[in-house]
Design a protein around this motif. Structure first.
Motif, PDB file in Angstrom:
ATOM      1  N   UNK A 260       0.805  -1.221   0.000  1.00 14.57           N
ATOM      2  CA  UNK A 260       0.000   0.000   0.000  1.00 14.57           C
ATOM      3  C   UNK A 260       0.840   1.273   0.000  1.00 14.57           C
ATOM      4  N   UNK A 261       2.114   1.145  -0.322  1.00 13.47           N
ATOM      5  CA  UNK A 261       2.920   2.355  -0.355  1.00 13.47           C
ATOM      6  C   UNK A 261       4.376   2.050  -0.598  1.00 13.47           C
ATOM      7  N   UNK A 262       5.168   3.106  -0.574  1.00 15.12           N
ATOM      8  CA  UNK A 262       6.602   2.978  -0.766  1.00 15.12           C
ATOM      9  C   UNK A 262       7.311   3.990   0.123  1.00 15.12           C
ATOM     10  N   UNK A 263       8.616   3.857   0.233  1.00 12.00           N
ATOM     11  CA  UNK A 263       9.406   4.752   1.073  1.00 12.00           C
ATOM     12  C   UNK A 263      10.473   5.427   0.221  1.00 12.00           C
ATOM     13  N   UNK A 264      10.479   6.747   0.257  1.00  9.45           N
ATOM     14  CA  UNK A 264      11.518   7.526  -0.396  1.00  9.45           C
ATOM     15  C   UNK A 264      12.407   8.147   0.675  1.00  9.45           C
ATOM     16  N   UNK A 265      13.659   8.402   0.310  1.00  6.90           N
ATOM     17  CA  UNK A 265      14.583   9.051   1.238  1.00  6.90           C
ATOM     18  C   UNK A 265      15.059  10.354   0.603  1.00  6.90           C
ATOM     19  N   UNK A 266      14.912  11.436   1.344  1.00  7.66           N
ATOM     20  CA  UNK A 266      15.245  12.757   0.833  1.00  7.66           C
ATOM     21  C   UNK A 266      16.336  13.388   1.693  1.00  7.66           C
ATOM     22  N   UNK A 267      16.847  14.525   1.261  1.00  3.12           N
ATOM     23  CA  UNK A 267      17.918  15.236   1.966  1.00  3.12           C
ATOM     24  C   UNK A 267      19.115  14.312   2.209  1.00  3.12           C
ATOM     25  N   UNK A 268      19.661  13.838   1.089  1.00  3.18           N
ATOM     26  CA  UNK A 268      20.857  12.995   1.105  1.00  3.18           C
ATOM     27  C   UNK A 268      20.643  11.718   1.922  1.00  3.18           C
ATOM     28  N   UNK A 269      19.432  11.195   1.853  1.00  3.74           N
ATOM     29  CA  UNK A 269      19.131   9.935   2.520  1.00  3.74           C
ATOM     30  C   UNK A 269      18.980  10.022   4.015  1.00  3.74           C
ATOM     31  N   UNK A 270      18.808  11.221   4.556  1.00  4.69           N
ATOM     32  CA  UNK A 270      18.696  11.379   6.011  1.00  4.69           C
ATOM     33  C   UNK A 270      17.261  11.405   6.505  1.00  4.69           C
ATOM     34  N   UNK A 271      16.311  11.672   5.621  1.00  5.12           N
ATOM     35  CA  UNK A 271      14.928  11.907   6.048  1.00  5.12           C
ATOM     36  C   UNK A 271      13.985  11.015   5.252  1.00  5.12           C
ATOM     37  N   UNK A 272      13.197  10.174   5.920  1.00  4.87           N
ATOM     38  CA  UNK A 272      12.266   9.305   5.193  1.00  4.87           C
ATOM     39  C   UNK A 272      11.036  10.074   4.728  1.00  4.87           C
ATOM     40  N   UNK A 273      10.522   9.677   3.577  1.00  5.02           N
ATOM     41  CA  UNK A 273       9.286  10.250   3.040  1.00  5.02           C
ATOM     42  C   UNK A 273       8.368   9.091   2.663  1.00  5.02           C
ATOM     43  N   UNK A 274       7.591   8.570   3.611  1.00  6.72           N
ATOM     44  CA  UNK A 274       6.716   7.434   3.306  1.00  6.72           C
ATOM     45  C   UNK A 274       5.480   7.880   2.530  1.00  6.72           C
ATOM     46  N   UNK A 275       5.217   7.227   1.431  1.00  6.78           N
ATOM     47  CA  UNK A 275       4.017   7.490   0.631  1.00  6.78           C
ATOM     48  C   UNK A 275       3.138   6.250   0.738  1.00  6.78           C
ATOM     49  N   UNK A 276       2.281   6.245   1.754  1.00  6.39           N
ATOM     50  CA  UNK A 276       1.488   5.061   2.067  1.00  6.39           C
ATOM     51  C   UNK A 276       0.014   5.409   2.136  1.00  6.39           C
ATOM     52  N   UNK A 277      -0.807   4.475   1.678  1.00 10.74           N
ATOM     53  CA  UNK A 277      -2.254   4.627   1.784  1.00 10.74           C
ATOM     54  C   UNK A 277      -2.722   3.897   3.035  1.00 10.74           C
ATOM     55  N   UNK A 278      -3.315   4.636   3.940  1.00  9.06           N
ATOM     56  CA  UNK A 278      -3.866   4.056   5.162  1.00  9.06           C
ATOM     57  C   UNK A 278      -5.367   4.317   5.144  1.00  9.06           C
ATOM     58  N   UNK A 279      -6.150   3.247   5.090  1.00  4.16           N
ATOM     59  CA  UNK A 279      -7.577   3.388   4.815  1.00  4.16           C
ATOM     60  C   UNK A 279      -8.311   4.206   5.868  1.00  4.16           C
ATOM     61  N   UNK A 280      -8.076   3.919   7.143  1.00  8.28           N
ATOM     62  CA  UNK A 280      -8.816   4.632   8.186  1.00  8.28           C
ATOM     63  C   UNK A 280      -8.476   6.121   8.179  1.00  8.28           C
ATOM     64  N   UNK A 281      -7.192   6.462   8.046  1.00  8.86           N
ATOM     65  CA  UNK A 281      -6.800   7.866   8.012  1.00  8.86           C
ATOM     66  C   UNK A 281      -7.419   8.552   6.805  1.00  8.86           C
TER      67      UNK A 281
END
Length: 659
Positions: A260-281
């Protein structure tokens, strides 16, 4: 197009829905009370077992849990669809039952954390862990079990012919149980004081209660309008289908699993950017005002940019300073203490906005002529004011006996009430069901005063107190406010306060017994990771190091708090003075917490879909699409509940159909 007027759509209070004026003989009836109590008992058994033994998709995670919604759905289908018409439950009775379930759930979370914290430092203490050994001499026998063999048996299990050492647990559980019940009483008294202000004057939407409110609607025929809506079933099918595929994948690995999603890393790999679909939210966020949902995801993105920049520069965020625990904004003192600044301003703003209402309440409580009307409340304003004051006196005496000085107790109460109060506002206004505080208020007190201000016994009590100060769904005030909001739809609500108290007590007692039974039968180390990884956290990450080396006043942290207050004050002023200003300060505390980091993308999707619906179809299209998102919420809850049943009968462990 402007957002939908609060009065016209989901913001309508329960008492304003169709047919409510005719239903004057329902609400807190005898059968509603007994059914509600039985369901609270049932969930207090099922949810700990699911979490600790089955270890699949959590049924207990939000302020409105999947397990509660699933059981409530089954109750409606059984009583109002299958049974004869004479046995059906009326709308007010259903709302009463749901209110009892709503307030009992925090008890299950508090119990589990409490038992873990009361035992972790004893089990893991050793000469190699001086931070834990330093704690042991300062534990009172009425706050934690002192019998090392009883603790070891809980973690490693007992032989079948050895009985559980209940005597070692009697005093600690009784003392903490009384503390939790009185704390709940204080919070519900405060909720009574603010219920009318938030539901009638400021007209909060209470998004997390829109689904149970629609489920309890009565109409012609056996099915209410929501369950006759095809769009609701279309939304229901989406998470149920995905959950079914993922559940089968756990049994048959050749079948695919839907990510239901993927994980990207930004700012030279120091900061996670999760792109996930959460149904209840996604579902709950669709009912939120556009300005609020925009602010939730945008503030979190801004927070990620700040954290990424600090990490690249090698500034403090990249390093856990040790001044706050790992549950406070992932150990970042900068984010945690600026978050406390946000909450202080929101608390002050809320109190200032309600000043006229509060003045009327206190005038009525002290016998001064007042226009404040408490006829619609579950208890009088006088009872609420003196109940809160009396409860605080009891809690203060309890903490004083446990080693904390009176001055520090006052400061601790102030910090806790600010956090609990603002968190209740956030949940009631934003509907972000996974909200919690950026900082543990006990940690804020230690940062502001220095650990040397506390006696060693007082620090230990603060460590045990993580079970009620940590606020990860252990805060009972959002549920109490939700129950009071739903009470407007009950024809008979006299005694509701006692029904809610009974629900909380049943949750505490049954969950305590269930947790201890499972620990001694199976060994806590064989259960979920709370007893393996988290049970010593208050002591090895916060209390223990301060036993060995006291920490001074964290002056830099107070500067962070002042910075947070300045940012929140500026945004509040802009919100009040500029009608076009789109950003809402209520979302600021959410910008620094882990759950928003993980779920912000679902809030973004809900905001975008609602904005499109309002722009091209107006209020009419929004009303028509609401059942889709209610179905998504119910479909996720049903999928989690069904697979918990399947996994129980098959003995399967770790089948997480929704992550």
């Amino acid at each position: 197009m402007a957002d939908v007027p609060a009065k016209s759509l989901q913001d309508r209070a329960p008492g304003e829905r169709s047919g409510m004026r005719e239903e004057v003989r329902d609400g807190l009836t005898g059968r509603a009370f007994l059914i509600g109590l039985a369901l609270c008992l049932f969930l207090a058994v099922v949810i700990p077992y699911n979490r600790m033994v089955i270890q699949g998709t959590s049924l207990h995670f939000y302020f409105v849990d999947r397990g509660v919604l699933f059981v409530f759905l089954l109750l409606i289908l059984l009583c109002n669809v299958v049974l004869k018409p004479g046995y059906t439950l009326k709308r007010g009775e259903l709302l009463c039952i749901f209110s009892m379930l709503l307030v009992s759930m925090p008890a299950l979370w508090m119990v589990k954390w409490l038992i873990a914290f009361l035992t972790g430092m004893t089990y893991y203490a050793s000469p190699e862990r001086p931070d834990l050994e330093a704690v042991l001499p300062h534990v009172f026998p009425w706050t934690a079990p002192r019998n090392a063999e009883a603790v070891r048996g809980f973690y490693e299990g007992l032989p079948p012919d050895v009985s559980i050492p209940w005597l070692a647990w009697l005093a600690p559980l009784a003392s903490w149980g009384s503390f939790f019940l009185v704390l709940f009483g204080v919070l519900i008294c405060i909720a009574v004081m603010f219920r009318k202000q938030w539901s009638e004057h400021e007209r909060f939407a209470f998004p997390i209660l829109q689904v149970p409110l629609e489920m309890a609607e009565t109409g012609r025929g056996r099915l209410n309008p929501l369950f006759r809506n095809r769009l609701m079933w279309a939304g229901f099918a989406i998470p149920l289908l995905i959950g079914t595929i993922n559940g089968l994948n756990h049994y048959f690995h050749t079948l695919p699993r839907i990510q239901m999603g993927t994980m990207l890393w930004i700012f030279q790999g120091t900061t996670p950017l999760p792109l996930r679909l959460h149904f209840a939210i996604l579902g709950y966020s669709y009912f939120v005002n556009l300005d609020v949902s925009l602010s939730i995801w945008l503030f979190n993105v801004i927070s990620k940019v700040i954290r990424g920049t600090l990490a690249v520069l090698g500034a403090e965020y990249a390093d856990a300073s040790g001044m706050v625990g790992r549950f406070s904004s992932r150990g970042s003192s900068f984010l945690a203490l600026t978050g406390m600044g946000y909450m202080l301003v929101l608390a002050a703003y809320s109190a200032w906005t309600a000043r006229g209402h509060l003045r009327g309440i206190f005038s009525r409580a002290f016998g001064i002529p007042s226009t404040a009307d408490d006829s619609g409340e579950v208890i009088s304003y006088r009872a609420a004011v003196f109940g809160a004051l009396g409860g605080l006196v009891y809690l203060g005496c309890w903490l004083h006996q446990a080693g904390i000085s009176l001055a520090l107790i006052v400061f601790l109460f102030f910090s806790c009430i600010v956090v609990f109060f603002v968190l209740a506002r956030i949940v009631s206004e934003t509907g972000f069901v996974a909200a919690y505080s950026p900082i543990n208020p006990a940690e804020f007190v230690v940062c502001a005063t220095g650990s040397a201000a506390f006696s060693p016994a007082g620090l230990v009590t603060l460590g045990f107190g993580y079970a009620w100060t940590m606020t990860r769904v252990s805060n009972g005030m959002p549920g109490a406010l939700g129950a009071l909001w739903l009470s407007r739809g009950m024809g008979r609500k006299r005694g509701l306060i006692w029904a809610l108290g009974a629900a909380m007590a049943v949750g505490l007692i049954v969950a305590s017994k269930m947790t201890l039974d499972l620990g001694y039968a199976r060994g806590g180390l064989n259960l979920d990771r709370h007893f393996r990884d988290y049970s010593r956290i208050p002591f090895d990450a916060f209390v223990g190091p301060r036993m060995l080396e006291p920490s001074p006043v964290f002056t830099r942290g107070l500067v962070y708090t002042g910075l947070g207050m300045g940012v929140a004050g500026l945004l509040t002023l802009l919100r009040m003075r500029l009608r076009w200003w789109p950003l809402h300060p209520v979302a600021l505390p959410l910008s620094t917490i882990w759950y928003t980091d993980t779920y912000f993308f679902s809030v973004f999707l809900a905001w975008g879909m609602k904005a499109i619906a309002l722009k091209f179809g107006g209020a009419t299209l929004f009303r028509r699409t609401r059942p889709i998102f209610m179905g998504i919420i119910l479909g996720e809850a049903t999928g989690a509940g069904v697979w918990a049943i399947v996994d129980y009968f098959t003995g399967t462990i770790g089948n997480r159909v929704f992550v």
